[in-house]
Design a protein around this motif. Structure first.
Motif, PDB file in Angstrom:
ATOM      1  N   GLY A  46       0.739  -1.309  -0.022  1.00 11.80           N
ATOM      2  CA  GLY A  46      -0.017  -0.014  -0.109  1.00 11.80           C
ATOM      3  C   GLY A  46       0.726   1.267  -0.184  1.00 11.80           C
ATOM      4  O   GLY A  46       0.281   2.437  -0.071  1.00 11.80           O
ATOM      5  N   ALA A  47       2.117   1.124   0.145  1.00  8.96           N
ATOM      6  CA  ALA A  47       3.198   2.308  -0.022  1.00  8.96           C
ATOM      7  C   ALA A  47       3.945   2.337  -1.046  1.00  8.96           C
ATOM      8  O   ALA A  47       4.031   1.200  -1.913  1.00  8.96           O
ATOM      9  N   LEU A  48       4.583   3.430  -1.520  1.00  5.12           N
ATOM     10  CA  LEU A  48       5.312   3.558  -2.631  1.00  5.12           C
ATOM     11  C   LEU A  48       6.800   3.595  -2.218  1.00  5.12           C
ATOM     12  O   LEU A  48       6.989   4.125  -1.097  1.00  5.12           O
ATOM     13  N   CYS A  49       7.803   3.159  -2.857  1.00  3.64           N
ATOM     14  CA  CYS A  49       9.139   3.499  -2.561  1.00  3.64           C
ATOM     15  C   CYS A  49       9.680   4.730  -2.928  1.00  3.64           C
ATOM     16  O   CYS A  49       9.489   4.852  -4.195  1.00  3.64           O
ATOM     17  N   MET A  50      10.413   5.729  -2.292  1.00  2.00           N
ATOM     18  CA  MET A  50      10.883   6.557  -2.670  1.00  2.00           C
ATOM     19  C   MET A  50      12.176   6.603  -3.595  1.00  2.00           C
ATOM     20  O   MET A  50      11.827   7.306  -4.613  1.00  2.00           O
ATOM     21  N   GLU A  51      12.861   5.610  -3.445  1.00  2.00           N
ATOM     22  CA  GLU A  51      13.970   5.353  -4.534  1.00  2.00           C
ATOM     23  C   GLU A  51      13.444   5.107  -5.911  1.00  2.00           C
ATOM     24  O   GLU A  51      14.026   5.339  -6.788  1.00  2.00           O
ATOM     25  N   ARG A  52      12.432   4.327  -5.752  1.00  2.00           N
ATOM     26  CA  ARG A  52      11.748   3.664  -7.134  1.00  2.00           C
ATOM     27  C   ARG A  52      11.216   5.119  -7.627  1.00  2.00           C
ATOM     28  O   ARG A  52      11.080   5.133  -8.993  1.00  2.00           O
ATOM     29  N   LEU A  53      10.292   5.783  -6.872  1.00  6.33           N
ATOM     30  CA  LEU A  53       9.653   6.777  -7.448  1.00  6.33           C
ATOM     31  C   LEU A  53      10.765   7.860  -8.146  1.00  6.33           C
ATOM     32  O   LEU A  53      10.426   8.553  -9.326  1.00  6.33           O
ATOM     33  N   LEU A  54      11.905   8.102  -7.136  1.00  8.65           N
ATOM     34  CA  LEU A  54      13.028   9.004  -8.012  1.00  8.65           C
ATOM     35  C   LEU A  54      13.534   8.362  -9.171  1.00  8.65           C
ATOM     36  O   LEU A  54      13.736   9.015 -10.268  1.00  8.65           O
TER      37      LEU A  54
END
Length: 513
Positions: free
Chosen positions: A136-144
């Motif tokens: 249910g959460a997104l990964c910050m490094e993947r988003l970047l």
């Protein structure tokens, strides 16, 4: 008055200078600017638009700095979340400010179920850490990695930059609204008072959810210097980091400074690199300051006095006021003179300005005063009156313009018709060699209305009785100011900012009264 301009400037002038250090991770200003632009692009792809609130529940780190700057790059509003709150308190603040996104680090993942169960409106979740990203959460490094950098929105001026919640020591926490201009002006006024060191390396241990921690970290971006982060106050990690990174400046609240100086391993570390020690957030005793200056003789001590509602800066007490001559004159006990750009006055209960050295409430006006409390017009009206911020601090000003804070107005004790300022009594108690921490409060008394009561934490291995402490006080201050009772405690109740919670000390004494 754009907060992100400082990052643009640092990346332009010092692209290969180290911007952030978090344990083994180091990034230059070129890398930092690229990541901030990409993170802002990722947030934009999630639908975050100008003015929306992004909450950050995390310990101090380079990720925190990137999230902060990305919010401002996008034009969103940063909401630093108090990491010491319960899940229910955090849920309240998220609902209160209408957070669209919650950034959460590894340390606070266990709180998520309780937070999400308590919110009325579930925010999107962005995980900033090395652990497995929860469902249910997104990964910050993947988003970047997947996002394209976007152009800076160039939000600034009166645009809302931060909603920073007060500690909630008196009722529900209130969201203090601070603009881009207020925060940038605060930093510039502070740097005007004391120029930064050449090639400054600053250690951030004061929490970023506190205005002092956030403003000091941002100030180093303004000056293009290095921010070293540790997750929180742990004496050995702090000492090791100071030495390893050759840190020359740090901000400590008095309780941190006390714990550092008495740590059994303190003498093992060569802290000759440390040149600037800023302190603030709560009063410091003369005894603690004496000890700190004796054990760290190479460092310049300076105090920043302010409050969240004023973006953390009213006055500045420079190193010159900590020298031998100034100390003999008592100037180290002041909070310095008001900084340029700040208007101050000391008033009586009728709002009339009092003469020099007369005690009253300190009022402040200027460009760093908050816009108000988020969605709380009645609470705002209680403290913002005719363009002046009522600080709640009892103070006086001497003939040379030095401000002396004697107490919180609400902490003043009235015993037998006499005003007793708890800070004065605490300063005397703190000079006893056995006392590590102390707090003075008023407790009910059938004859005098209130009686002076002291709560004391002793230094490890120290032994002293109430009678000796009372005698110690009587030798230095009037009898009516001396504690009529003394309570010995293992520890003090502390707020997230390291302030002693006198409300919690008073409560058992005033139940039913």
């Amino acid at each position: 008055m754009q907060l992100t301009q400082a990052l643009h400037r640092a990346a332009q002038l010092y692209p290969e200078r180290t911007a952030t250090v978090f344990r083994e991770r180091r990034r230059t200003y070129r890398e930092s600017a690229e990541r901030v632009a990409r993170l802002a692009g990722g947030l934009h792809n999630l639908g975050i638009t100008k003015g929306e609130r992004v909450s950050v529940l995390a310990v101090n780190s380079d990720h925190y700095q990137e999230a902060m700057l990305a919010c401002w790059w996008l034009g969103a509003v940063l909401n630093p979340v108090n990491t010491r709150w319960s899940a229910a308190e955090i849920a309240y603040s998220l609902d209160d400010c209408g957070a669209t996104l919650l950034v959460v680090d590894d340390q606070h993942l266990p709180l998520l179920p309780g937070i999400l169960a308590g919110v009325e409106r579930r925010p999107m979740l962005l995980h900033a850490g090395m652990a497995q990203t929860p469902s249910g959460a997104l990964c910050m490094e993947r988003l970047l990695a997947s996002a394209e950098p976007i152009a800076d929105s160039r939000s600034g001026g009166d645009d809302l930059a931060v909603i920073m919640y007060t500690g909630g020591t008196t009722g529900r926490p209130k969201g203090v609204m601070l603009s881009h201009a207020a925060l940038l002006i605060t930093v510039l006024l502070r740097l005007a008072e004391q120029a930064p060191l050449a090639k400054l390396v600053g250690l951030n241990v004061a929490p970023m959810f506190h205005i002092a921690g956030l403003a000091v970290a941002y100030a180093r971006v303004v000056s293009g210097d290095t921010n070293v982060y540790i997750p929180g106050f742990e004496p050995v990690e702090l000492l090791e980091t100071l030495c390893r990174e050759q840190v020359n400046e740090t901000l400590l609240v008095p309780t941190m400074l006390q714990a550092l100086l008495v740590h059994p391993r303190f003498a093992e570390f060569d802290l000759g690199c440390l040149r600037h020690i800023l302190y603030g957030a709560s009063p410091i005793s003369s005894a603690l300051l004496d000890k700190a200056m004796a054990q760290l003789p190479q460092a310049d001590f300076m105090q920043v006095y302010g409050l969240t509602e004023n973006t953390g800066l009213v006055s500045f007490n420079p190193p010159a006021n900590h020298g031998a001559e100034a100390r003999a004159a008592g100037l180290h006990r002041s909070v310095g003179r008001p900084v340029c750009g700040q208007w101050v006055k000391v008033v009586d209960s009728q709002g009339e300005q009092v003469p020099r050295r007369a005690i009253g409430e300190l009022l402040v006006s200027g460009p760093t005063v908050m816009q108000g409390y988020w969605n709380k017009p009645e609470e705002t009206a209680k403290v913002l009156k005719d363009g002046w911020l009522c600080t709640g601090d009892a103070a006086y000003m001497d003939e040379d313009g030095h401000l002396f804070i004697v107490d919180r107005v609400k902490d003043m004790i009235i015993s037998g018709g006499e005003n007793v300022y708890s800070a004065e009594v605490e300063n005397v108690l703190a000079t006893h060699p056995a006392v590590a921490l102390c707090a003075v409060i008023g407790i009910p008394h059938d004859t005098w209305g209130e009686a002076v009561h002291a709560a004391v934490v002793l230094k490890p291995g120290a032994e002293v009785g109430a009678a000796e402490l009372q005698a110690h006080c009587r030798a230095q201050i009037a009898g009516y100011k001396c504690p009529k009772s003394v309570e010995f405690r293992e520890a003090m109740p502390l707020s997230a900012a390291g302030k002693i919670l006198k409300r919690d000390l008073r409560e058992p004494h005033w139940v039913g009264r």
